[in-house]
Design a protein around this motif. Structure first.
Motif, PDB file in Angstrom:
ATOM      1  N   LEU A  54       0.823  -1.208   0.000  1.00  0.00           N
ATOM      2  CA  LEU A  54       0.000   0.000   0.000  1.00  0.00           C
ATOM      3  C   LEU A  54       0.859   1.261   0.000  1.00  0.00           C
ATOM      4  CD1 LEU A  54      -2.866  -0.938   2.509  1.00  0.00           C
ATOM      5  CD2 LEU A  54      -2.708  -1.393   0.063  1.00  0.00           C
ATOM      6  N   ASP A  55       1.919   1.245   0.774  1.00  0.00           N
ATOM      7  CA  ASP A  55       2.805   2.411   0.844  1.00  0.00           C
ATOM      8  C   ASP A  55       3.490   2.665  -0.496  1.00  0.00           C
ATOM      9  OD1 ASP A  55       2.149   2.779   3.491  1.00  0.00           O
ATOM     10  OD2 ASP A  55       3.978   1.855   4.286  1.00  0.00           O
ATOM     11  N   ALA A  56       3.877   1.584  -1.173  1.00  0.00           N
ATOM     12  CA  ALA A  56       4.544   1.732  -2.468  1.00  0.00           C
ATOM     13  C   ALA A  56       3.598   2.336  -3.500  1.00  0.00           C
ATOM     14  CB  ALA A  56       5.051   0.374  -2.945  1.00  0.00           C
ATOM     15  N   VAL A  57       2.367   1.842  -3.531  1.00  0.00           N
ATOM     16  CA  VAL A  57       1.385   2.352  -4.488  1.00  0.00           C
ATOM     17  C   VAL A  57       1.029   3.804  -4.176  1.00  0.00           C
ATOM     18  CG1 VAL A  57      -0.960   2.060  -5.363  1.00  0.00           C
ATOM     19  CG2 VAL A  57       0.489   0.060  -5.009  1.00  0.00           C
ATOM     20  N   LYS A  58       0.925   4.115  -2.894  1.00  0.00           N
ATOM     21  CA  LYS A  58       0.616   5.503  -2.510  1.00  0.00           C
ATOM     22  C   LYS A  58       1.747   6.448  -2.921  1.00  0.00           C
ATOM     23  CE  LYS A  58      -1.272   8.260   1.265  1.00  0.00           C
ATOM     24  NZ  LYS A  58      -0.601   9.517   0.897  1.00  0.00           N
ATOM     25  N   GLN A  59       2.969   6.017  -2.740  1.00  0.00           N
ATOM     26  CA  GLN A  59       4.085   6.868  -3.133  1.00  0.00           C
ATOM     27  C   GLN A  59       4.062   7.136  -4.628  1.00  0.00           C
ATOM     28  OE1 GLN A  59       8.000   5.573  -1.887  1.00  0.00           O
ATOM     29  NE2 GLN A  59       9.030   6.924  -3.327  1.00  0.00           N
ATOM     30  N   ALA A  60       3.768   6.106  -5.409  1.00  0.00           N
ATOM     31  CA  ALA A  60       3.701   6.286  -6.865  1.00  0.00           C
ATOM     32  C   ALA A  60       2.577   7.240  -7.245  1.00  0.00           C
ATOM     33  CB  ALA A  60       3.506   4.930  -7.541  1.00  0.00           C
ATOM     34  N   GLY A  61       1.405   7.057  -6.637  1.00  0.00           N
ATOM     35  CA  GLY A  61       0.277   7.927  -6.963  1.00  0.00           C
ATOM     36  C   GLY A  61       0.500   9.357  -6.552  1.00  0.00           C
ATOM     37  N   ASP A  62       1.084   9.548  -5.372  1.00  0.00           N
ATOM     38  CA  ASP A  62       1.295  10.906  -4.881  1.00  0.00           C
ATOM     39  C   ASP A  62       2.356  11.649  -5.690  1.00  0.00           C
ATOM     40  OD1 ASP A  62      -0.648  10.499  -3.011  1.00  0.00           O
ATOM     41  OD2 ASP A  62       0.721  10.182  -1.328  1.00  0.00           O
ATOM     42  N   LEU A  63       3.277  10.906  -6.298  1.00  0.00           N
ATOM     43  CA  LEU A  63       4.249  11.526  -7.188  1.00  0.00           C
ATOM     44  C   LEU A  63       3.537  12.277  -8.314  1.00  0.00           C
ATOM     45  CD1 LEU A  63       7.133  11.849  -8.469  1.00  0.00           C
ATOM     46  CD2 LEU A  63       6.718   9.653  -9.591  1.00  0.00           C
ATOM     47  N   PHE A  64       2.522  11.632  -8.889  1.00  0.00           N
ATOM     48  CA  PHE A  64       1.790  12.258  -9.991  1.00  0.00           C
ATOM     49  C   PHE A  64       0.786  13.296  -9.489  1.00  0.00           C
ATOM     50  CE2 PHE A  64       3.222   8.197 -11.717  1.00  0.00           C
ATOM     51  CZ  PHE A  64       3.871   8.643 -12.863  1.00  0.00           C
ATOM     52  N   LEU A  65       0.299  13.117  -8.282  1.00  0.00           N
ATOM     53  CA  LEU A  65      -0.631  14.101  -7.724  1.00  0.00           C
ATOM     54  C   LEU A  65       0.028  15.472  -7.612  1.00  0.00           C
ATOM     55  CD1 LEU A  65      -3.388  14.690  -6.445  1.00  0.00           C
ATOM     56  CD2 LEU A  65      -2.412  13.990  -4.238  1.00  0.00           C
ATOM     57  N   LYS A  66       1.309  15.497  -7.239  1.00  0.00           N
ATOM     58  CA  LYS A  66       2.032  16.760  -7.101  1.00  0.00           C
ATOM     59  C   LYS A  66       2.142  17.509  -8.432  1.00  0.00           C
ATOM     60  CE  LYS A  66       4.905  15.052  -3.277  1.00  0.00           C
ATOM     61  NZ  LYS A  66       6.288  14.690  -2.875  1.00  0.00           N
ATOM     62  N   GLU A  67       2.111  16.748  -9.516  1.00  0.00           N
ATOM     63  CA  GLU A  67       2.311  17.346 -10.838  1.00  0.00           C
ATOM     64  C   GLU A  67       1.016  17.441 -11.643  1.00  0.00           C
ATOM     65  OE1 GLU A  67       5.237  14.902 -12.655  1.00  0.00           O
ATOM     66  OE2 GLU A  67       6.713  15.194 -11.053  1.00  0.00           O
ATOM     67  N   TYR A  68      -0.090  17.090 -11.018  1.00  0.00           N
ATOM     68  CA  TYR A  68      -1.371  17.053 -11.720  1.00  0.00           C
ATOM     69  C   TYR A  68      -1.737  18.432 -12.270  1.00  0.00           C
ATOM     70  CZ  TYR A  68      -6.424  16.208 -12.366  1.00  0.00           C
ATOM     71  OH  TYR A  68      -7.692  16.098 -12.882  1.00  0.00           O
TER      72      TYR A  68
END
Length: 266
Positions: A11-25
């Protein structure tokens, strides 16, 4: 094979990946030609996979990653002949992301002996994490989820999806149109939303009552199928048969809703 699944690590790995793109959305320039469009898609996939592989390497050192392209129809018809592997839709709804609109997630599934063992779908915009493990139920941000208990089709929400068909299948658009008409004839609200896995997770959580799609789209479905199934939804083909890997249609809903839809459209 890693028999023990370290859920929080995944879960932490997937969240880190998603939040990476959230910052650049919404910071990217919307692609205006095919060259830019496909370059951006490739970049999303590469960056997402880099985060996931790095974060999961220590706890799953011997678990390989699926290398079959999601547009390879033949490759989607059966699981790999491996005891265990990861299958990732690096960004389900990447087109929405590039177009600056909601409806994009990070989806990851763990396949064991040809069957879904664990899956997670993370929606960064809503900060919602859906996940499920075979035989152990489905959850949203740690709380169990269940499908719809509605009985009045007039207030049910049905969604339809349309898979990429390469090469084009003669008569497919006509069949798809007839399927949408059947949905319109039975349910009060019919929509097309976009991210396949998230819609299936929403069926599991009772937010969407029916998911319907014709055509082969296995890799887009898998993570959501396990979540919906473990929540208690029926996983069927459009004809009402039990869905199996490689089937070229999908109908997901609570059992009573699915059965009534199939009976009424005949």
């Amino acid at each position: 094979m890693n028999k023990q699944i370290k859920i929080q690590t995944i879960l932490d790995a997937v969240k880190q990946a998603g939040d990476l793109f959230l910052k650049e959305y919404k910071l990217n320039t919307i692609p205006a030609n095919k060259v830019d469009f496909f370059r951006e898609l490739a970049s999303i996939d590469e960056r997402c996979m880099s985060v996931l592989k790095t974060r999961l390497a220590n706890d799953f050192p011997d678990t390989p990653w699926n290398t079959v392209d999601e547009f390879d129809n033949q490759g989607q018809k059966q699981p790999l002949q491996l005891p265990e592997y990861w299958l990732c839709d690096a960004m389900d709804g990447a087109i929405q992301y590039l177009q600056h609109i909601p409806g994009w997630t990070i989806n990851l599934a763990l396949i064991r002996n040809g069957e879904l063992e664990f899956s997670v779908i993370y929606d960064p915009l809503s900060n919602e994490m859906f996940w499920a493990q075979k035989g152990l139920g489905a959850f949203l941000n740690g709380q169990p989820i269940r499908p719809s208990i509605k009985t009045d089709a007039g207030i049910m929400l049905a969604v339809f999806e349309y898979g990429h068909q390469e090469p084009a299948i003669p008569g497919f658009n006509q069949r798809h149109g007839a399927a949408v008409t059947a949905l319109l004839n039975q349910f009060g609200v019919v929509r097309n939303y976009g991210p396949h896995g998230l819609q299936l997770a929403y069926v599991g959580a009772g937010r969407i009552d029916v998911f319907h799609q014709l055509g082969l789209d296995t890799f887009n479905w898998l993570a959501g199928i396990l979540i919906a199934r473990e929540a208690g939804a029926e996983i069927l083909t459009a004809d009402g048969n039990a869905w199996k890997w490689g089937d070229e249609s999908l109908l997901v809903a609570a059992a009573d809703i699915a059965n009534k839809f199939i009976q009424n459209k005949r």
